[in-house]
Design a protein around this motif. Structure first.
Motif, mmCIF file in Angstrom:
data_model
loop_
_atom_site.group_PDB
_atom_site.id
_atom_site.type_symbol
_atom_site.label_atom_id
_atom_site.label_comp_id
_atom_site.label_asym_id
_atom_site.label_seq_id
_atom_site.Cartn_x
_atom_site.Cartn_y
_atom_site.Cartn_z
ATOM 1 N N ALA A 122 16.591 -27.776 27.461
ATOM 2 C CA ALA A 122 16.980 -26.765 28.445
ATOM 3 C C ALA A 122 18.432 -26.910 28.883
ATOM 4 C CB ALA A 122 16.065 -26.864 29.668
ATOM 5 N N GLY A 123 19.152 -27.901 28.342
ATOM 6 C CA GLY A 123 20.536 -28.105 28.743
ATOM 7 C C GLY A 123 20.679 -28.675 30.135
ATOM 8 N N GLU A 124 19.653 -29.386 30.613
ATOM 9 C CA GLU A 124 19.658 -29.887 31.978
ATOM 10 C C GLU A 124 20.006 -31.376 32.068
ATOM 11 O OE1 GLU A 124 19.645 -27.927 34.281
ATOM 12 O OE2 GLU A 124 18.456 -26.166 33.806
ATOM 13 N N LEU A 125 20.469 -31.956 30.964
ATOM 14 C CA LEU A 125 20.921 -33.330 30.977
ATOM 15 C C LEU A 125 22.411 -33.380 30.670
ATOM 16 C CD1 LEU A 125 18.064 -35.211 29.053
ATOM 17 C CD2 LEU A 125 18.443 -35.139 31.526
ATOM 18 N N ARG A 126 23.056 -34.412 31.162
ATOM 19 C CA ARG A 126 24.458 -34.634 30.840
ATOM 20 C C ARG A 126 24.654 -36.113 30.509
ATOM 21 N NH1 ARG A 126 26.719 -33.509 36.950
ATOM 22 N NH2 ARG A 126 25.689 -35.274 37.979
ATOM 23 N N VAL A 127 25.763 -36.408 29.850
ATOM 24 C CA VAL A 127 26.050 -37.767 29.439
ATOM 25 C C VAL A 127 26.587 -38.556 30.627
ATOM 26 C CG1 VAL A 127 27.469 -39.213 27.950
ATOM 27 C CG2 VAL A 127 26.491 -37.081 27.061
#
Length: 248
Positions: A122-127
């Protein structure tokens, strides 16, 4: 290793602690590696992206073959974007890839908490951080071992010489599940400053000793190639270019 380096690595290792590993140990560091990377051979079945942790503390190991002998492993720490779980709960749960199901019973995703893979899709994580590791394998009698050698640990006294290693037993449960069981750094006989040959001899002597490994293996799930686009987007956000032409 200097005290500040031990504290820094100890904090990083703490991110690996899953409920199954809590209380076992906070650090898997060994005083030497196992095996010679110049005489190793990678297992292509381990190539790819492996997701570990849980929805609160997800992370990934990206196994990329460097050559026929070693892997370049990127340990990617992940963190949730603001309101990520709320967005998914509001109806943004991604569709499972073809041939697969999301966690929980099929057709009943509304009652299932989003997994780390759901958040990734869902594109809800970031590095949150990336650490570079050189990895290789060594077979001692009937058991395969894998060494992780941390790179980029620059220090004013030791320079760029590696002095941080993890050693584990990799077991491919099936094509999508990998278990890593770490060698116990509290095994009797392990001493600071011991050489690779000394550690290999100690491991060989303890192959039938249940104390050789920590009690619980670390489980990882393969990230399907269909989800590599979402992963590439995350890496690009922190300046890891998926394509050389991206920055002419």
């Amino acid at each position: 290793m200097q005290a500040r380096d031990r504290s820094r690595l100890g904090a990083l290792l703490g991110l690996l602690m899953l409920p199954a590993l809590l209380g076992v140990m906070a650090c898997f560091e060994l005083p030497a590696p196992v095996g010679n990377p110049e005489r190793s051979r990678i297992d292509p079945a381990l190539n790819g992206v492996w997701l570990g942790g849980d929805v609160d503390e997800p992370w990934m190991f990206i196994f990329e073959p460097y050559d026929k002998r070693t892997w370049l492993v990127r340990w990617v720490l992940l963190e949730e974007r603001d309101e990520a779980t709320d967005n998914l709960a509001a109806g943004d749960t991604p569709e499972p890839p073809a041939g697969g199901e999301l966690d929980g019973e099929a057709g009943n995703v509304e009652d299932t908490e989003p997994s780390a893979l759901d958040l990734l899709r869902a594109g809800e994580l970031r590095v949150g951080g990336i650490y570079l590791i050189k990895a290789w394998r060594k077979r001692i009698r009937r058991v395969w071992f894998m060494t992780f050698e941390f790179r980029g640990m620059i220090d004013e006294e030791t320079g760029m010489d590696p002095d941080t290693w993890w050693v584990m037993k990799p077991e491919l449960i099936d094509e999508s599940t990998l278990a890593l069981q770490f060698v116990n750094p509290e095994l009797e006989g392990i001493e600071e400053g011991m050489t690779r040959a000394q550690l290999e001899r100690l491991v060989r002597q303890n192959l039938d000793n249940p104390e050789l490994f920590v009690e619980n293996a670390l489980p990882l799930k393969r990230v399907p190639q269909d989800d590599f686009g979402a992963l590439a987007d995350m890496l690009e956000e922190v300046g890891v270019a998926p394509d050389y032409d991206l920055y002419p």
